[in-house]
Design a protein around this motif. Structure first.
Motif, mmCIF file in Angstrom:
data_model
loop_
_atom_site.group_PDB
_atom_site.id
_atom_site.type_symbol
_atom_site.label_atom_id
_atom_site.label_comp_id
_atom_site.label_asym_id
_atom_site.label_seq_id
_atom_site.Cartn_x
_atom_site.Cartn_y
_atom_site.Cartn_z
ATOM 1 N N ALA A 187 0.829 -1.203 0.000
ATOM 2 C CA ALA A 187 0.000 0.000 0.000
ATOM 3 C C ALA A 187 0.862 1.252 0.000
ATOM 4 O O ALA A 187 0.444 2.308 -0.459
ATOM 5 N N ARG A 188 2.075 1.142 0.528
ATOM 6 C CA ARG A 188 2.969 2.299 0.551
ATOM 7 C C ARG A 188 3.755 2.429 -0.749
ATOM 8 O O ARG A 188 4.642 3.280 -0.853
ATOM 9 N N GLU B 321 -0.534 9.297 -5.580
ATOM 10 C CA GLU B 321 -1.490 8.223 -5.327
ATOM 11 C C GLU B 321 -1.732 8.126 -3.826
ATOM 12 O O GLU B 321 -0.789 8.072 -3.049
ATOM 13 N N VAL B 322 -2.980 8.110 -3.441
ATOM 14 C CA VAL B 322 -3.302 8.097 -2.013
ATOM 15 C C VAL B 322 -4.017 6.799 -1.646
ATOM 16 O O VAL B 322 -4.968 6.406 -2.308
ATOM 17 N N VAL B 323 -3.531 6.132 -0.612
ATOM 18 C CA VAL B 323 -4.228 4.963 -0.069
ATOM 19 C C VAL B 323 -4.453 5.221 1.412
ATOM 20 O O VAL B 323 -3.527 5.589 2.135
ATOM 21 N N ILE B 324 -5.707 5.061 1.855
ATOM 22 C CA ILE B 324 -6.023 5.345 3.253
ATOM 23 C C ILE B 324 -6.718 4.139 3.876
ATOM 24 O O ILE B 324 -7.646 3.589 3.293
ATOM 25 N N GLN B 359 3.725 8.217 -3.685
ATOM 26 C CA GLN B 359 2.754 7.340 -3.041
ATOM 27 C C GLN B 359 2.545 7.783 -1.600
ATOM 28 O O GLN B 359 3.494 7.866 -0.824
ATOM 29 N N TYR B 361 0.488 7.022 1.973
ATOM 30 C CA TYR B 361 -0.274 5.996 2.686
ATOM 31 C C TYR B 361 -0.582 6.506 4.084
ATOM 32 O O TYR B 361 0.308 6.965 4.790
ATOM 33 N N GLU B 363 -2.727 5.552 7.736
ATOM 34 C CA GLU B 363 -3.420 4.457 8.412
ATOM 35 C C GLU B 363 -3.743 4.863 9.844
ATOM 36 O O GLU B 363 -2.918 5.435 10.545
ATOM 37 N N SER B 372 2.794 7.771 5.572
ATOM 38 C CA SER B 372 4.082 7.693 4.887
ATOM 39 C C SER B 372 3.952 8.342 3.519
ATOM 40 O O SER B 372 2.918 8.238 2.864
ATOM 41 N N ARG B 374 6.196 8.572 0.027
ATOM 42 C CA ARG B 374 7.435 8.119 -0.605
ATOM 43 C C ARG B 374 7.492 8.532 -2.063
ATOM 44 O O ARG B 374 6.480 8.587 -2.761
ATOM 45 N N ARG B 376 10.138 8.250 -5.748
ATOM 46 C CA ARG B 376 11.176 7.419 -6.355
ATOM 47 C C ARG B 376 12.228 8.285 -7.029
ATOM 48 O O ARG B 376 12.758 7.947 -8.070
ATOM 49 N N VAL B 412 15.118 4.813 0.577
ATOM 50 C CA VAL B 412 14.603 3.485 0.267
ATOM 51 C C VAL B 412 15.687 2.745 -0.506
ATOM 52 O O VAL B 412 16.367 3.344 -1.338
ATOM 53 N N GLU B 418 11.644 8.131 1.701
ATOM 54 C CA GLU B 418 10.365 7.935 2.359
ATOM 55 C C GLU B 418 10.340 8.708 3.671
ATOM 56 O O GLU B 418 11.297 8.686 4.429
ATOM 57 N N GLU B 420 8.271 9.019 7.145
ATOM 58 C CA GLU B 420 7.274 8.333 7.962
ATOM 59 C C GLU B 420 6.898 9.233 9.130
ATOM 60 O O GLU B 420 7.755 9.677 9.878
#
Lengths: 235, 430
Positions: A187-188, B321-324, B359, B361, B363, B372, B374, B376, B412, B418, B420
């Motif tokens: 996911a990260r 890109e977001v993920v939650i 990216q 993330y 949580e 986080s 991150r 590239r 990374v 990254e 955190e």
């Protein structure tokens, strides 16, 4: 619409690996784009053997060509990707020469994503994926591994989040600590190689964790999963 | 319909329509609606009605007239928007259910009071035999009618409020009870006029008529209700379609035009396309369906992260890109974390945007919120940054530590950086 692209296989570039693919998507422009990106067989090792634009066509083409991997759009006229999976279930389960499905979608809805995975797809990627990543994913699915996009990993973590509800099946309704760590890294935005380095395990181990999660995703009867999977059929 | 001549002057809004209140009503919601409309306490209006009732029952007539003519409204009387068929009424939790409501103490007291008033009223009338003959059946009929009407109100209200579990049996029971009361009253009139000997035959006749009417009108009524609900469904669908079309028309076509105009400018095209994609996604996949309140401050973590990512994306032209996973309300500490996260996104977009999408993330796990960010890109070395460059050190690490959280920057293994960020939620939030 479907013209089987039966080019004679030219050995070269990626000669050691070959994979026969069918594209199922109702947008012709998108099919053309994917074809252009991955269809140069000498370079990529991917051979597009058929295309389809709706459920009936897809089933016919898949039965006729017996590809190794099907790139499957989630939203399709005639019942969606889930319907294709349902009607090709016997091919997916074939021990000799299984047809494996990789779902490809622009959708952000959890029920779409979880629905196709529970329908039997081996992975889920969004259409914004780059060509080389897509080719990687196709080969991974061909080998029987699972392919998770960061978004799918997020949904799975959400679905398996600790609830007060007692698990019905201890094996299927819980993720192990390791599986959770792997999913978090996916996911990260980490690639499998990076996850392996990060957790000091081999790439193979990472893959087996992801496959285990996929199995749980398909078989568990957790409330969230069933809710997501049935949400679309209730509408 | 009463006009708004008696509106209090403190209210400069356009004249309010009179509605019967569907909340906290005892009978038809007339008194409450009126009270809200006139800006008086409810109890005054109720007392006036009771007083009028004692004056030869005039109050009852007035009340009945109001009940008949004034439409039912939701939540008192300030509801100026017409109640739509698609209920978007967000009722606070703990609202009592419509049909299976338990009468509270006030309602019981009110009922007792009504009975007392009715009895005094009956007693106060110099009744000869004839009047008595009519009175009791009339009361029965009135009670039956009130019951059925109240039911109709409930059904209507249930349509706007999203009450999924209407108890059909209870509804039917109430309706049946109402019909029974009315029938009893009506037959009572005839019977008492004649004599009890006719009771059997009158009841039989009444029953026969009822059955006849049911047989004749039943299928017709069923068909009408089916047609109505079908028509309603079609209308809702058409409304939704129109809404989608309008949205597509307004924003998507607009963006496509801009993209064609800026065809040479790849970055601009990418930015436009991303912004439009985000907008459309928010619109399609938001649980509420309308994710367009751009002006409002976000009040949950997920909203805040998405908002920040969107703004950074627009400004720097790098896809994020977001993920939650999970969500929680914002508090002071998490707010600080959001600012730090935004700073990290800006850095990632500025210095690491060459390597592709950033990216993000986020949580929520129990009390801990982890974010986080991150990229590239080429990566960078914190120690190599001159001490006078306060960007990362102050705005990310410093900010997190001042608020009791931690920030870690790391390279990374396969390239990229990254960040955190970890923060405990404040104790006050549940």
């Amino acid at each position: 619409m479907s013209d089987a692209n039966g080019e004679a296989a030219v050995s070269g570039g990626n000669a050691d690996r070959r994979v026969r693919v069918v594209l199922v998507d109702d947008h012709r422009m998108f099919r053309t784009g994917v074809q252009a990106e991955i269809g140069q067989t000498e370079l990529t090792g991917v051979e597009v053997v058929g295309e389809a634009a709706d459920v009936d066509q897809a089933v016919a083409v898949i039965i006729a060509t017996r590809p190794e991997v099907v790139l499957l759009d989630v939203h399709l006229p005639g019942g969606g990707g889930v319907e294709v999976l349902r009607r090709c279930a016997s091919l997916t389960a074939d021990p000799e020469q299984p047809v494996r499905f990789l779902a490809l979608s622009v959708s952000d809805a959890a029920e779409d994503v979880i629905g196709v995975i529970r329908g039997g797809a081996r992975g889920y990627v969004t259409k914004t994926i780059t060509g080389s990543d897509l080719i990687d994913s196709i080969f991974r699915v061909q080998e029987g591994d699972a392919v998770f996009s960061p978004r799918l990993a997020g949904f799975v973590l959400d679905a398996f989040a600790s609830t007060d509800a007692p698990p019905v099946d201890e094996d299927l309704d819980r993720l192990t600590q390791r599986e959770r760590e792997v999913l978090r890294l996916i996911a990260r935005g980490y690639a499998y190689k990076e996850i392996a380095k990060q957790l000091f395990i081999s790439v193979k181990t990472v893959e087996s964790h992801v496959s285990a999660v996929l199995r749980k995703l398909q078989l568990s009867n957790r409330h969230e999963l069933t809710r997501w999977a049935t949400a679309r059929r209730l509408v | 319909m009463p006009d708004a001549a008696t509106l209090p002057l403190v209210d400069p809004r356009p004249p309010r329509k009179l509605y019967r209140s569907s909340d906290g009503r005892w009978l038809g919601g007339v008194a409450r609606g009126l009270a809200g409309h006139l800006g008086l306490p409810v109890i005054w209006v109720r007392l006036v009605f009771v007083g009028l009732f004692l004056a030869h029952g005039f109050g009852a007539l007035l009340y009945a007239a109001f009940w008949f003519f004034v439409p039912l409204g939701v939540g008192g009387v300030d509801e100026r928007r017409a109640p739509s068929l698609v209920g978007t009424e967000t009722s606070p939790h703990g609202r009592r259910r419509l049909v299976a409501r338990k009468p509270d103490r006030g309602q019981i007291v009110a009922l007792l009071l009504m009975v007392v008033v009715a009895l005094t009223f009956v007693g106060s009338m110099k009744l000869d035999g004839v009047a008595k003959v009519y009175l009791i059946p009339a009361v029965l009929v009135a009670a039956g009618v009130a019951l059925v009407w109240r039911q109709a109100d409930n059904a209507r209200r249930a349509r706007w409020m999203e009450v999924g579990s209407r108890r059909r049996t209870l509804t039917l029971l109430r309706a049946a009870a109402g019909v029974l009361l009315v029938t009893a009253g009506v037959s009572g009139m005839f019977v008492l006029q004649g004599s009890a000997a006719h009771l059997g035959s009158v009841l039989q006749a009444a029953l026969a008529v009822l059955v006849g009417i049911t047989l004749l009108a039943g299928p017709y009524l069923v068909r009408i209700t089916q047609d109505l609900s079908e028509e309603r469904l079609m209308r809702i669908r058409a409304q939704e379609r129109a809404e989608v079309a309008a949205h597509v028309h307004d924003s998507v076509l607009h963006t496509l035009t801009l993209i064609q105009r800026n065809a040479e400018n790849a970055n601009e095209v990418r930015r436009l396309a991303r912004a439009q994609e985000r907008d459309l996604r928010a619109w399609l996949y938001k649980p509420e369906g309308t994710g367009k309140d751009e002006a409002e401050e976000p009040d949950t973590l997920a909203e805040a992260v998405r908002r920040n990512a969107a703004e950074v994306e627009d400004k720097h032209g790098v896809p994020i890109e977001v993920v939650i996973v999970g969500d929680c309300p914002l508090d002071e500490r998490i707010g600080a974390q959001m600012q730090a996260a935004r700073e990290a996104m800006v850095n990632a977009a500025k210095y690491g945007g060459e390597g592709g999408a950033v990216q993000v993330y986020a949580e929520v796990e129990g009390r801990t919120v982890f974010v986080s960010v991150r990229d590239r890109g080429p990566g960078f070395d914190l120690d190599a940054i001159p001490a006078d460059r306060m960007g990362v050190r102050e705005s990310i690490i410093g900010r997190m530590e001042r608020n009791g959280g931690t920030a870690r920057l790391r390279a990374v293994p396969d390239g990229g950086t990254e960040v955190e960020l970890e923060m405990e939620r404040a104790e006050t939030t549940s």
